[in-house]
Design an enzyme around this catalytic site. Sequence first.
Site, PDB file in Angstrom:
ATOM      1  N   SER A   1      55.480 -44.253   3.873  1.00  0.00           N
ATOM      2  CA  SER A   1      56.597 -43.919   4.762  1.00  0.00           C
ATOM      3  C   SER A   1      56.536 -42.562   5.430  1.00  0.00           C
ATOM      4  O   SER A   1      57.363 -42.268   6.291  1.00  0.00           O
ATOM      5  CB  SER A   1      57.923 -44.057   4.011  1.00  0.00           C
ATOM      6  OG  SER A   1      58.229 -45.410   3.821  1.00  0.00           O
TER       7      SER A   1
ATOM      8  N   LYS B   1      64.745 -36.015   6.590  1.00  0.00           N
ATOM      9  CA  LYS B   1      65.026 -37.453   6.525  1.00  0.00           C
ATOM     10  C   LYS B   1      66.396 -37.685   5.898  1.00  0.00           C
ATOM     11  O   LYS B   1      66.759 -37.026   4.918  1.00  0.00           O
ATOM     12  CB  LYS B   1      63.942 -38.149   5.707  1.00  0.00           C
ATOM     13  CG  LYS B   1      64.044 -39.670   5.664  1.00  0.00           C
ATOM     14  CD  LYS B   1      62.858 -40.244   4.895  1.00  0.00           C
ATOM     15  CE  LYS B   1      62.840 -41.768   4.909  1.00  0.00           C
ATOM     16  NZ  LYS B   1      61.650 -42.318   4.218  1.00  0.00           N
TER      17      LYS B   1
ATOM     18  N   SER C   1      59.008 -45.546   6.709  1.00  0.00           N
ATOM     19  CA  SER C   1      60.437 -45.518   6.949  1.00  0.00           C
ATOM     20  C   SER C   1      60.959 -44.204   7.516  1.00  0.00           C
ATOM     21  O   SER C   1      62.091 -44.127   7.990  1.00  0.00           O
ATOM     22  CB  SER C   1      61.185 -45.814   5.655  1.00  0.00           C
ATOM     23  OG  SER C   1      60.944 -44.783   4.687  1.00  0.00           O
TER      24      SER C   1
END
Length: 455
Positions: free
Chosen positions: A179, A77, A155
Amino acid sequence: MTYVPLDTIASQLRSGTATAAGLMADAAARHGATEERLNAYRTWAGPRAEVQARALDVLMGTGIDLGPLMGIPVSIKDLYGVPGLPVHAGTDTEFSQEWQRPGPVMNRVLTQGGIVTGKTHTVEFAFGGLGTNPHWGTPVNPWSAQGAPRAPGGSSSGAGVSLAQGSALAALGTDTAGSVRIPASFTGQTALKITHGRWSLDGIVPLSPSLDTPGLLARSIADLAFLFAAIDGGKSVGPASSGPRIGIIENVVWEEIDPAVAANTHAALTKLERAGAAVTSVHLPDLDRVLDLFRRGGLAAPELRAFLDAHHPERIARLDPAVMARVVAADEVSASDYLQRRALLAEAAGTASQIFEGVDLLVSPTVPISAPLLSDLADPDAYRRANMLALRNTAIVNLLGWCATTLPTGLDANRIPTGLQIIAPAWQEERLLAASLWAEAVIGAGPDLLGPPPL
């Protein structure tokens, strides 16, 4: 894409029946075939990853073993520092080079010879549950790739997409309110949200230091257990020998639920009960108060505002409007309000945790809704409503200080995957994974249960 468990792949790499170069070449081919449509990555590191893979094959050929992750393609990420790769944290501007310094979690991947395939997209500063990003484009849920594009979940939006795409065999994300679990649920993967404080947040751009946790996404619970042991440094976890005592959360988490999500969840729970789990319904106290606080920005909005004011005030005016609205609203949170919020959460966590005196685990639908159409999320009101619903069930775990997994339960009416959230008390990740492995054996691993996405 044929599914092979990570522990089997690790054995094949060491026996010479598979090569890191071959794994990376396959990952690059899958990325090249679908990335234009799926947009999983902010930065694709394929060429350098292929060089690293060849070097790792040479090392393994001479008997050198750096650790379990050696030769495994892993997507990261775009909040984590990785040497030589830019960090944007979902914003419109690259962060300074000091943010490329890896923290302890990233170092566990790098020192073991895990191959970084690239930096996956994230919601700006990880502040959203649907996966949208107006700066770089929103990744497309692979299960909707042949029709109207749907949200990937956030996210850690690119993380789940990278696994479904086949450009990575494991993924690092973060989880502040769901997330890693939301994108895993929406894309047919599994995910682990660990207890806050178990792993260091150093080297990761923050959203809410009081709630942020590093997180893992993988193609199965078995793969999650392999990854967790590799990063945590402990022994591999095996499945529980018998069915656990499971408490089905009966309040709040079923409200406004998609009928197919509810049906898939009930079907999964019926399978678990028939296999030996003791299933009962439980009422979690204080959920209304806790979720009301969350809807008012919780701790994340004021903590992100404090980070931006202190380090990047120039970025505020350029924020994604969906993020900016909550950052600006944090101006209304006084120091007294903030401290009262922390006190409320601490009190609620203490009360709610007593529920584990009667059950081993809690369960709920991971996300109560189907992945929304991206076109619908252009309307700010529609976005706010869908975002809160997507985050609601998973946020409970973060706000009360617990750990959780999600695993697939089937497809909904839109042919989008649905998930079951399994919850354990703080610091009980090994017990959580053992029970989740048992549940996966009963329900079926995602790759077999769902089949491949229609890429």
